[in-house]
Design an enzyme around this catalytic site. Structure first.
Site, mmCIF file in Angstrom:
data_model
loop_
_atom_site.group_PDB
_atom_site.id
_atom_site.type_symbol
_atom_site.label_atom_id
_atom_site.label_comp_id
_atom_site.label_asym_id
_atom_site.label_seq_id
_atom_site.Cartn_x
_atom_site.Cartn_y
_atom_site.Cartn_z
ATOM 1 N N SER A 260 9.927 0.870 17.078
ATOM 2 C CA SER A 260 9.264 1.470 15.922
ATOM 3 C C SER A 260 8.262 2.547 16.315
ATOM 4 C CB SER A 260 8.572 0.385 15.085
ATOM 5 O OG SER A 260 7.361 -0.051 15.682
ATOM 6 N N GLY B 286 -0.834 -5.583 21.920
ATOM 7 C CA GLY B 286 -0.492 -4.167 21.993
ATOM 8 C C GLY B 286 0.441 -3.872 23.141
ATOM 9 N N MET C 122 0.853 -1.184 0.000
ATOM 10 C CA MET C 122 0.000 0.000 0.000
ATOM 11 C C MET C 122 0.894 1.241 0.000
ATOM 12 S SD MET C 122 -3.343 -0.910 0.613
ATOM 13 C CE MET C 122 -4.136 -2.488 1.032
ATOM 14 N N GLY D 109 1.811 -6.808 3.986
ATOM 15 C CA GLY D 109 2.807 -7.690 3.393
ATOM 16 C C GLY D 109 4.138 -6.995 3.202
ATOM 17 N N GLY E 251 2.463 -3.689 14.767
ATOM 18 C CA GLY E 251 2.176 -5.118 14.687
ATOM 19 C C GLY E 251 2.966 -5.796 13.588
ATOM 20 N N ASP E 252 3.099 -5.129 12.450
ATOM 21 C CA ASP E 252 3.890 -5.688 11.350
ATOM 22 C C ASP E 252 5.368 -5.737 11.703
ATOM 23 O OD1 ASP E 252 1.608 -5.954 9.770
ATOM 24 O OD2 ASP E 252 1.818 -3.937 8.940
ATOM 25 N N GLU F 43 -4.806 -8.998 3.183
ATOM 26 C CA GLU F 43 -5.107 -7.877 2.295
ATOM 27 C C GLU F 43 -5.071 -8.301 0.829
ATOM 28 O OE1 GLU F 43 -3.719 -4.109 5.073
ATOM 29 O OE2 GLU F 43 -2.282 -4.945 3.649
ATOM 30 N N LYS G 279 0.242 -4.584 26.102
ATOM 31 C CA LYS G 279 0.335 -5.651 27.106
ATOM 32 C C LYS G 279 1.332 -6.732 26.716
ATOM 33 C CE LYS G 279 -4.137 -6.061 26.856
ATOM 34 N NZ LYS G 279 -5.530 -6.560 27.020
#
Length: 308
Positions: free
Chosen positions: A281, A221, A10, A40, A250-251, A138, A223
């Site tokens: 990040s 997240g 994207m 991806g 997350g990625d 996706e 936690k």
């Protein structure tokens, strides 16, 4: 260490907002940034920056965004032999980040919706040389299912990140996956069960294990993350930092986990390393622009990495 990523790309259109506008209202945003993203591509870039050899199987459009995406893959050392141009728009993701670093995301799949099983078959020879196949949602589900079947046929472990959440994903079509890595929302949708606390999360993850998945790692997240497997469960707490933008964290976690697992074969160590990379990040703005190069990451967290 070779990894195949069959998934999306994207162009991220990130607006940093003070608040979301009400219906019919126009508000001014203090900042805007554009960058390369897609689940991806994000995971592929993370793996490559950490030192993996990455083959990307994806589709781009016939617009200027396509040129940007291809150049970004090349700049990050990712093979573009199976990055295919399509008579469609490229995928885009408008993202809104609030002052608390929380984000809301819209995705327009564009060319990603045209990635087909035959595209995966065309990349079979290169995929067969890889040690892990990574997937997300996706791209069309039939392509995801076909790639898992190919991985099982070739004896290559498969990691599926079932995101964004899809009620159409069928557990009976993904047996044999080595890892399924959802967040809490995605796990609840997949299992049909609540995920209010750790006990709930473990019970919901057991539903996935019962379908033939070997390991379920739930990202939680701030936690941390919970690994649920046949022998029990293991919790890895998050590394605390002052977050400025959680987009793509997350990625970052999943990509770092994949690279480290291929390198070491140690799931818990891979999770502990990935939590550091993801935490790092979120201290910078953007998606891929917030992902550290391997040498930079290892130098910054040398003390913590020595303890994982």
């Amino acid at each position: 260490m070779s990894i195949a990523v069959v998934g999306s790309n994207m162009v991220d259109l990130i607006s940093y907002i003070t608040r979301m506008p009400a219906e019919g209202e126009t508000v001014e945003a203090p900042d805007f940034r554009m960058g390369c993203g897609g689940k991806g591509a994000n995971q592929a870039v993370t793996c490559s920056r950490l030192g993996s050899t990455v083959t990307m199987v994806t589709r781009v459009g016939n617009d200027l965004f396509a040129d940007t995406t291809i150049r970004n893959f090349e700049d990050n050392g990712i093979s573009t032999a199976h990055v295919l141009r399509t008579e469609a728009t490229s995928g885009v993701a408008p993202i809104f980040v609030d002052p608390d670093s929380k984000n809301s995301i819209i995705i327009v799949k564009g060319a990603n919706a045209h990635l087909s099983p035959s595209d995966v078959d065309a990349a079979r020879e290169d995929i067969a040389r890889c040690s892990l196949i990574m997937l997300q949602l996706e791209v069309p589900l039939e392509t995801v299912y076909h790639t898992i079947e190919l991985g099982n046929e070739l004896g290559i472990p498969v990691l599926l990140n079932p995101a964004p959440a899809s009620p159409e994903l069928r557990l009976d079509r993904i047996p044999g996956a080595e890892f399924v890595m959802p967040n809490e929302t995605e796990l609840s949708l997949l299992s049909g069960m609540p995920v209010e606390d750790r006990e709930d999360v473990e019970k919901a993850a057991q539903v996935l294990l019962a379908s033939g998945i070997r390991n379920v790692i739930v990202t939680l997240g701030s936690k941390g993350a919970l690994w649920v497997h046949e022998g029990g469960s293991t919790m890895v707490d998050a590394h605390r930092v002052d977050a400025v933008d959680t987009t793509g964290a997350g990625d970052a976690f999943i990509g770092c986990f994949a690279h480290t697992w291929v390198e070491t074969g140690d799931i818990e160590r891979s999770m502990r390393t990935a939590r550091l990379y993801a935490a790092d990040s979120v201290t910078r703005h953007g998606t891929q622009s917030s992902y550290a190069q391997g040498e930079e990451f290892r130098a910054r967290f040398a003390e913590q990495l020595a303890e994982v």
